[in-house]
Structures are given as structure tokens and as C-alpha cells.
Design a protein around this motif. Structure first.
Motif, PDB file in Angstrom:
ATOM      1  N   ASP A 292       0.828  -1.209   0.000  1.00 59.66           N
ATOM      2  CA  ASP A 292       0.000   0.000   0.000  1.00 59.66           C
ATOM      3  C   ASP A 292       0.868   1.268   0.000  1.00 59.66           C
ATOM      4  N   LYS A 295       2.104   1.803  -3.469  1.00 63.80           N
ATOM      5  CA  LYS A 295       1.053   2.377  -4.316  1.00 63.80           C
ATOM      6  C   LYS A 295       0.905   3.871  -4.073  1.00 63.80           C
ATOM      7  N   ARG A 299       1.443   6.853  -6.810  1.00 60.19           N
ATOM      8  CA  ARG A 299       0.420   7.854  -7.123  1.00 60.19           C
ATOM      9  C   ARG A 299       0.945   9.265  -6.896  1.00 60.19           C
ATOM     10  N   GLY A 322       7.997   3.563  -4.782  1.00 60.04           N
ATOM     11  CA  GLY A 322       6.871   3.894  -5.650  1.00 60.04           C
ATOM     12  C   GLY A 322       7.069   5.219  -6.356  1.00 60.04           C
TER      13      GLY A 322
END
Length: 451
Positions: A292, A295, A299, A322
Motif C-alpha cells: 500500500d 502504491k 500515485r 513507488g
């Protein structure tokens, strides 16, 4: 001389270290007077503290009434340690602080206050014999959490939580000597320790042994029995005020602090549109939290945010990875241990700090938002510091997002039921300064101010 200098600093100061932007949204971190104001408080604060021995630091709510059982216990405790020649150090304000100072004062002991200028709760109580005043939360809290022979915590609000988690975090990092930590009031502290034991220990972000050394008591005599055996000793801790004194004058280490502040503020001028993500180092790539966090970093990178973490492993690595792999700006603000820096391979820009308080100042300088993944003492310390700064209007209100209801809900319940409703150590609206969410999409909607 000390009080005159600090008053002069306070007149010149028009903002806290929580930097405000101009009309174009730009922040000037190069305000040289700000650095000198901070350093003046450091120098005079360390000089002030170095004159004491046998210190016991007592912390707790400024809002509790004199008639409350906790203020009565604090007053009795101040009396007991004063009779045993301990120096009572508090924040110098009302509530628990005033009660402890009163007990020490009336018993003929040394009663000390380290005060802060706030829009409220700022007066020095009448039982303080010696005091130092601070404009900056940053410097005042360094002095309040500077090594003592023991720390005694009474029920409090966000500020007390900040001070508690800072001390236990510094001890865990071996930046402070291990000393007795006494928590007064089982009804208040046990739910918090239950949260840490049931959530943080299984996560691996806190060791059970770090909780086992905390002493919960319900009376002044019980607290005194734990503290009375501590003896004033040579301060080998690198954060001790005595380690910043050399032959009666300030040691060279004070200039290292100044250098770290200058370098840190200069580093911040190169960043923009930043989001700070904090959380435990104790997860690996197989963890759903790691996935998570990855992610979220991805983003943030795709949405052109600068992603800031502590630069280490676990949650920090996942977020940086990420951001890095999505082509975003990936930043680490990390700790140095000797000549070594713990930094993950996905950080594009980084800066390291020897002193935990300078690093904390830089990493908590307001971003557009703060996201807190599950974590231990360090994560909780940074969370409550940000909440305290917003609550006391030392920094503007920004989104504070706690990720994962399963982890954070017990802490929220503790805040709501005990701090807000039972003891009223914080206001009803203060628990609305943060939001708890369970998915990355919701985090991004909050950051992007989407409905």
C-alpha cells in the motif's frame, strides 16, 4: 542578561519555526534572523539547564483544575522529591505543572519552569523559583526532554503525548540514557499501553522490553519510590546540556546544531509541492502495508508531488520506491549514526542529521499533507508533534491522514473517550485534526482536495 536576550528575540520574532508562505505560495527558509533566534535559545537554554543536578522532569496537562486528583498527586510528588533534594522541572504553566512546582516550592526545594509563549496557557505559575522562557516550541521541547534523572508523566493532551513519545523514542535510538519513566494514572495510561502492546509490538515497530520498563502508578508515594533511588551521574548522553558546556562556555557542538539547521533549511528551499509520509521501518516487501505504501508513492509521483520520507527501510523504502519508479521526486531526510547513514536505494535526494531534534524539525516542516502509516515510538512522536503545533496555532492546519483503521482506531478511541470526554485535556474539535482512511484513493482525494 538571559531574560533580556530572550525577550528581545521574542519581540523580533513574528512567526514560529512553522514557516508561512507568501502570496505566491513560496516559503523563505533563508531568513537568517530565524536561525540566530533559534541558536540564541539553544545557547541560553543549555546554559540554564547545566546549572542543575538531580533533576526530575514532570509533564502533564495545563488544563486540569487544582482540585483534580492528578493535580493533588503532582503537588504531593513535588513535595516528596524536594525533601530528597531533587530539582523539580516542569513546563512552568498551570495545571499539573503548577501543582508540581507548588509542592516543591512549599517544601523548600528547587522549583524550575521552562515556559513557552502561546496564545493561551502561557503564564508562568507563581511557584517557579527559576525559569527560562522560549518562543520556539522546537527549542523549548528540546530542553524539556533533555536528559534528567527521571521523567514523570501525568495525564495530558497532545503536547504530553508528544513529550512522552519523544523521550521513549530517544531512549530506543540510544540517543538518551535509560532513566526511570513513571506514568501516573492507570486509568489514563493503560489504554495507551494496551494499544502499543496489541498493535505496535506485533508489527515489530516496538519491542515488548521497551514497554516493560515503563512504570504505571496511582499515587505520589509509588512514583517517589521509583524515582528516589536514581542518583545524579555523569551525563554521557550526547544530548545532555552538560555536553554542550566546556569550561563554563558553550561547547563546539552548538555550532554543529547551527550547521545542521542551516543545511536543513537550505535543503528545503530546493523542494516544493511535497507530501510527507511516515511509518514503521519494520515491514518487508511481503507485507500488505509495504504494498500500500508503494502504491501511495507511485500515485504521488505520477501526480507530480515531491515525496518525503525518513529515508530508511520498511514503509519509507516502499513509498520512496513507488515515487522513484513512477518518475517522481523521491526524498529522504534521515539520521546519521556516527559516519553511517541509513538510507534506502530509492531516494534521489537526501540529507542526514546527527541530532534527532534538528532532523525532526526539518522533516516536520509543513508539507501540503502528512500521511502516517502504522508505526512505533518515532511515528507517534512525529504525529503528536504535528497535532500539537496545529492545535496551538503554531502552524497552519493541513491534512493529517492516518492509514489503516485496524491499527489506528484504538488510539482514536483513547483520544476521544479519555482526552476529550473524560478529562477534557483537549477540545472536542481537536480529534478532528486527523482522518483515518483505508485506501490509497481516499488519501489522494484528501491531498488533492477532491470531494
Amino acid at each position: 542578561m538571559q531574560e533580556k536576550t530572550i525577550k528581545k528575540i521574542q519581540k523580533q520574532a513574528n512567526k514560529d519555526f512553522s514557516f508561512e508562505s507568501n502570496q505566491d505560495g513560496e516559503v523563505n527558509y533563508r531568513e537568517s534572523w530565524r536561525i540566530f533566534r533559534i541558536m540564541a535559545e539553544f545557547v541560553e537554554g543549555y546554559q540554564f539547564l547545566s546549572s542543575f543536578k538531580n533533576e526530575v522532569t514532570i509533564l502533564g496537562s495545563a488544563r486540569l483544575e487544582e482540585s483534580s486528583k492528578y493535580c493533588q498527586i503532582a503537588r504531593k510528588f513535588g513535595e516528596l522529591i524536594a525533601k530528597d533534594n531533587f530539582v523539580t522541572i516542569t513546563g512552568g504553566g498551570p495545571g499539573i505543572m503548577e501543582a508540581a512546582n507548588q509542592g516543591a516550592f512549599e517544601a523548600g526545594g528547587e522549583s524550575v519552569g521552562l515556559n513557552i509563549q502561546l496564545p493561551f496557557e502561557q503564564r508562568i505559575n507563581p511557584y517557579v523559583k527559576k525559569s527560562a522562557a522560549f518562543y520556539y516550541f522546537f527549542t523549548r521541547k528540546v530542553m524539556l526532554t533533555s536528559p534528567a534523572n527521571a521523567f514523570v508523566y501525568f495525564p495530558g493532551g497532545f503536547g504530553t503525548m508528544d513529550e512522552f513519545f519523544e523521550v521513549v523514542d530517544l531512549i530506543e535510538l540510544n540517543k538518551m540514557n535509560r532513566v526511570p519513566i513513571v506514568l501516573v494514572g492507570r486509568d489514563f495510561w493503560q489504554p495507551l499501553l494496551d494499544f502499543l502492546q496489541k498493535k505496535a509490538v506485533p508489527l515489530g515497530s516496538i519491542r515488548q522490553s521497551d514497554l516493560d520498563v515503563l512504570h504505571i502508578v496511582d499515587t505520589a508515594q509509588e512514583a517517589y519510590e521509583i524515582v528516589k533511588h536514581t542518583k545524579d551521574k555523569e551525563n554521557i548522553c550526547e544530548l545532555s546540556p552538560h555536553n554542550f558546556q566546556s569550561g563554563g562556555s558553550v561547547d563546539w557542538k552548538i555550532f554543529r546544531i547551527m550547521a545542521e539547521l542551516v543545511e536543513g533549511f537550505e535543503f528545503l528551499t530546493k523542494l516544493g509541492n511535497d507530501i510527507t509520509v511516515l511509518g514503521t521501518k519494520s515491514i518487508d516487501e511481503d507485507s500488505s502495508l509495504y504494498e500500500d505504501a508503494y502504491k501511495l508513492g507511485s500515485r504521488l509521483g505520477k501526480d507530480k508531488y515531491t515525496t518525503i520520507t525518513g529515508g530508511g527501510p520498511g514503509t519509507m523504502e516502499a513509498v520512496n520506491k513507488g515515487a522513484f519508479e513512477s518518475g517522481g521526486e523521491s526524498v529522504g531526510i534521515n539520521m546519521r549514526y556516527g559516519f553511517n547513514e541509513r538510507i534506502n536505494p530509492y531516494v534521489k535526494k537526501s540529507i542526514g542529521f546527527q541530532f534527532p531534534f534538528t532532523r525532526k524539525l526539518i522533516i516536520t516542516t509543513p508539507s501540503k499533507a502528512f500521511v502516517f502509516f502504522p508505526g512505533g515510538f518515532g511515528t507517534l512522536h512525529q504525529l503528536f508533534e504535528i497535532l500539537t503545533l496545529i492545535q496551538t496555532k503554531k502552524t497552519k492546519k493541513i491534512p493529517i491522514i492516518l492509514y489503516n483503521h485496524d491499527y489506528w482506531e484504538p488510539l482514536h478511541k483513547f483520544i476521544k473517550s479519555i482526552m476529550v470526554h473524560k478529562l477534557e485535556t483537549i477540545n472536542d474539535e481537536d480529534d478532528e485534526l486527523y482522518q483515518i482512511v483505508d485506501d490509497v484513493d481516499t488519501i489522494m482525494k484528501i491531498i488533492n482536495n477532491e470531494k
